[in-house]
Design a protein around this motif. Structure first.
Motif, PDB file in Angstrom:
ATOM      1  N   GLN A 124      65.445  64.053 -52.907  1.00  0.00           N
ATOM      2  CA  GLN A 124      64.000  64.210 -52.987  1.00  0.00           C
ATOM      3  C   GLN A 124      63.364  63.644 -51.722  1.00  0.00           C
ATOM      4  N   ARG A 125      62.287  64.269 -51.299  1.00  0.00           N
ATOM      5  CA  ARG A 125      61.576  63.793 -50.129  1.00  0.00           C
ATOM      6  C   ARG A 125      60.742  62.575 -50.512  1.00  0.00           C
ATOM      7  N   ILE A 126      60.556  61.678 -49.570  1.00  0.00           N
ATOM      8  CA  ILE A 126      59.681  60.543 -49.805  1.00  0.00           C
ATOM      9  C   ILE A 126      58.434  60.720 -48.950  1.00  0.00           C
ATOM     10  N   ALA A 127      57.382  60.061 -49.351  1.00  0.00           N
ATOM     11  CA  ALA A 127      56.101  60.273 -48.683  1.00  0.00           C
ATOM     12  C   ALA A 127      55.583  58.966 -48.099  1.00  0.00           C
ATOM     13  N   TYR A 128      55.103  59.058 -46.870  1.00  0.00           N
ATOM     14  CA  TYR A 128      54.421  57.934 -46.239  1.00  0.00           C
ATOM     15  C   TYR A 128      52.931  58.229 -46.314  1.00  0.00           C
ATOM     16  N   ALA A 129      52.201  57.448 -47.109  1.00  0.00           N
ATOM     17  CA  ALA A 129      50.781  57.696 -47.325  1.00  0.00           C
ATOM     18  C   ALA A 129      49.960  56.890 -46.336  1.00  0.00           C
ATOM     19  N   SER A 130      49.055  57.556 -45.642  1.00  0.00           N
ATOM     20  CA  SER A 130      48.228  56.864 -44.660  1.00  0.00           C
ATOM     21  C   SER A 130      47.194  55.970 -45.328  1.00  0.00           C
ATOM     22  N   ASP A 131      46.717  56.352 -46.510  1.00  0.00           N
ATOM     23  CA  ASP A 131      45.708  55.556 -47.220  1.00  0.00           C
ATOM     24  C   ASP A 131      46.423  54.556 -48.120  1.00  0.00           C
ATOM     25  N   ARG A 132      47.093  53.600 -47.467  1.00  0.00           N
ATOM     26  CA  ARG A 132      47.977  52.722 -48.212  1.00  0.00           C
ATOM     27  C   ARG A 132      47.276  51.493 -48.768  1.00  0.00           C
ATOM     28  N   HIS A 133      46.105  51.161 -48.247  1.00  0.00           N
ATOM     29  CA  HIS A 133      45.397  49.972 -48.720  1.00  0.00           C
ATOM     30  C   HIS A 133      43.920  50.298 -48.898  1.00  0.00           C
ATOM     31  N   LEU A 134      43.387  49.906 -50.029  1.00  0.00           N
ATOM     32  CA  LEU A 134      41.979  50.133 -50.295  1.00  0.00           C
ATOM     33  C   LEU A 134      41.138  49.118 -49.531  1.00  0.00           C
ATOM     34  N   ALA A 135      39.838  49.340 -49.543  1.00  0.00           N
ATOM     35  CA  ALA A 135      38.935  48.476 -48.780  1.00  0.00           C
ATOM     36  C   ALA A 135      38.992  47.034 -49.251  1.00  0.00           C
ATOM     37  N   LEU A 139      48.164  53.616 -54.350  1.00  0.00           N
ATOM     38  CA  LEU A 139      49.359  54.278 -54.828  1.00  0.00           C
ATOM     39  C   LEU A 139      50.144  54.816 -53.650  1.00  0.00           C
ATOM     40  N   ASN A 140      51.395  54.435 -53.560  1.00  0.00           N
ATOM     41  CA  ASN A 140      52.247  54.878 -52.464  1.00  0.00           C
ATOM     42  C   ASN A 140      53.210  55.923 -53.001  1.00  0.00           C
ATOM     43  N   LEU A 141      52.846  57.170 -52.856  1.00  0.00           N
ATOM     44  CA  LEU A 141      53.618  58.244 -53.435  1.00  0.00           C
ATOM     45  C   LEU A 141      55.006  58.313 -52.835  1.00  0.00           C
ATOM     46  N   GLY A 142      55.983  58.567 -53.684  1.00  0.00           N
ATOM     47  CA  GLY A 142      57.308  58.888 -53.206  1.00  0.00           C
ATOM     48  C   GLY A 142      58.266  57.728 -53.078  1.00  0.00           C
ATOM     49  N   THR A 143      57.852  56.478 -53.141  1.00  0.00           N
ATOM     50  CA  THR A 143      58.781  55.382 -52.946  1.00  0.00           C
ATOM     51  C   THR A 143      59.709  55.202 -54.137  1.00  0.00           C
ATOM     52  N   ASP A 144      59.418  55.831 -55.275  1.00  0.00           N
ATOM     53  CA  ASP A 144      60.328  55.761 -56.406  1.00  0.00           C
ATOM     54  C   ASP A 144      61.657  56.429 -56.077  1.00  0.00           C
ATOM     55  N   ASN A 145      61.686  57.277 -55.053  1.00  0.00           N
ATOM     56  CA  ASN A 145      62.899  57.976 -54.669  1.00  0.00           C
ATOM     57  C   ASN A 145      63.816  57.109 -53.819  1.00  0.00           C
ATOM     58  N   VAL A 146      63.375  55.921 -53.453  1.00  0.00           N
ATOM     59  CA  VAL A 146      64.170  55.028 -52.631  1.00  0.00           C
ATOM     60  C   VAL A 146      64.881  54.034 -53.544  1.00  0.00           C
ATOM     61  N   SER A 147      66.204  53.963 -53.424  1.00  0.00           N
ATOM     62  CA  SER A 147      66.971  53.106 -54.321  1.00  0.00           C
ATOM     63  C   SER A 147      67.261  51.736 -53.737  1.00  0.00           C
ATOM     64  N   ASP A 148      67.131  51.582 -52.423  1.00  0.00           N
ATOM     65  CA  ASP A 148      67.476  50.303 -51.806  1.00  0.00           C
ATOM     66  C   ASP A 148      66.726  50.153 -50.493  1.00  0.00           C
ATOM     67  N   ASP A 194      63.544  66.055 -41.928  1.00  0.00           N
ATOM     68  CA  ASP A 194      63.931  66.934 -43.028  1.00  0.00           C
ATOM     69  C   ASP A 194      63.832  66.263 -44.389  1.00  0.00           C
ATOM     70  N   ARG A 195      63.377  65.013 -44.442  1.00  0.00           N
ATOM     71  CA  ARG A 195      63.341  64.331 -45.732  1.00  0.00           C
ATOM     72  C   ARG A 195      62.103  63.448 -45.919  1.00  0.00           C
ATOM     73  N   ILE A 196      61.045  63.751 -45.187  1.00  0.00           N
ATOM     74  CA  ILE A 196      59.855  62.900 -45.241  1.00  0.00           C
ATOM     75  C   ILE A 196      58.591  63.737 -45.225  1.00  0.00           C
ATOM     76  N   GLU A 197      57.563  63.227 -45.845  1.00  0.00           N
ATOM     77  CA  GLU A 197      56.225  63.805 -45.751  1.00  0.00           C
ATOM     78  C   GLU A 197      55.266  62.689 -45.349  1.00  0.00           C
ATOM     79  N   VAL A 198      54.299  63.018 -44.516  1.00  0.00           N
ATOM     80  CA  VAL A 198      53.249  62.073 -44.158  1.00  0.00           C
ATOM     81  C   VAL A 198      51.952  62.591 -44.761  1.00  0.00           C
ATOM     82  N   LEU A 199      51.333  61.782 -45.620  1.00  0.00           N
ATOM     83  CA  LEU A 199      50.118  62.186 -46.320  1.00  0.00           C
ATOM     84  C   LEU A 199      48.917  61.473 -45.713  1.00  0.00           C
TER      85      LEU A 199
END
Length: 252
Positions: A72-83, A89-98, A230-235
């Motif tokens: 599964q692809r993982i996502a790096y979200a640019s809006d990682r911290h609120l004001a 919510l950091n989408l996609g990190t559930d796909n990382v096991s270690d 080939d395995r990442i998305e930047v949001l």
């Protein structure tokens, strides 16, 4: 007419698709494949590198080449911290096991000095995060904090491959991040990056250069992320001033 290495790659691609080597299985040794196709080892490796760039196989240094499992692809979200500083919510990190972490004290070279707006030779703390899904590396994150900003300890493991725990250490030390700027480019990896990520030097990566500043405009954190293309998305998420105000009022 296709080059010989392209012809070999076509045949290997056909064998993989046909299930000759199941997903996750090690392929025959390079010397064996070179002898089978009656080519030199460098020519055979060009064929394998082509398949690596397509995401069909994965090279594990010192072990061999494996048919890659579709991950599964993982996502790096640019809006990682609120004001208000709470993690979004950091989408996609559930796909990382270690996620592994190494901490080193280094001196700023020319590139880091420019990134962090410090003098060459200035002492820095380097945090290196490598995330994996099963045995497959997914991302490489290097974060640098100048000693003049803070002398940080070891962050708690939080499962984030992007170094969020370093941001939390800065906050706990009284360093407030006000602005974060990220620059994303596509390029080929360096030899060291390719080795860490188990990819070919011909496999494109997304490189994220991130700087965070405080209210005075001082750079308090710099980060260099390398993500296999080939395995990442930047949001990228743009939050309007009105929506941010509404969220703060709702939270209050």
């Amino acid at each position: 007419m296709a080059n010989r290495y392209e012809q070999i790659a076509d045949d290997l691609r056909r064998l993989i698709t046909a299930g000759t080597w199941p997903m996750g299985e090690r392929m025959p040794a390079e010397a064996e494949l070179a002898a089978r196709y009656r080519v030199s080892t460098p020519t055979l490796r060009m064929s394998l590198e082509l398949l690596q760039s397509e995401g069909l196989i994965e090279k594990r240094h010192g072990i061999g080449n494996f048919v890659r499992r579709p991950g599964q692809r993982i996502a790096y979200a640019s809006d990682r911290h609120l004001a208000d500083g709470q993690a979004a919510l950091n989408l996609g990190t559930d796909n990382v096991s270690d996620v592994s972490l190494d901490i080193t004290m280094v001196e700023a070279d020319g590139r880091l000095a420019s990134l962090l707006d410090v003098r060459v030779g200035s002492p820095l703390t380097e945090f290196v995060f490598v995330s994996r899904q099963c045995a497959s590396p997914r991302s490489l994150t290097r974060i640098y904090v100048p000693h003049a900003v803070a002398s940080l300890g070891v962050p708690e493991a939080d499962g984030s491959p992007w170094g969020d725990s370093v941001r939390e250490l800065l906050s706990a030390d009284g360093v407030a991040v006000v602005t974060t700027t990220e620059r994303v480019t596509a390029r080929f990896p360096t030899a060291d990056e390719a080795h860490t990520l188990n990819i070919s030097t011909r496999t494109p990566v997304l490189a994220v250069e991130r700087t965070s500043t405080d209210a005075r405009g001082r750079v308090v954190e710099g980060a260099l992320l390398v993500l296999p293309g080939d395995r990442i998305e930047v949001l990228f998420t743009t939050r309007s001033a009105a929506s941010a105000t509404e969220e703060m009022e709702a939270a209050g």
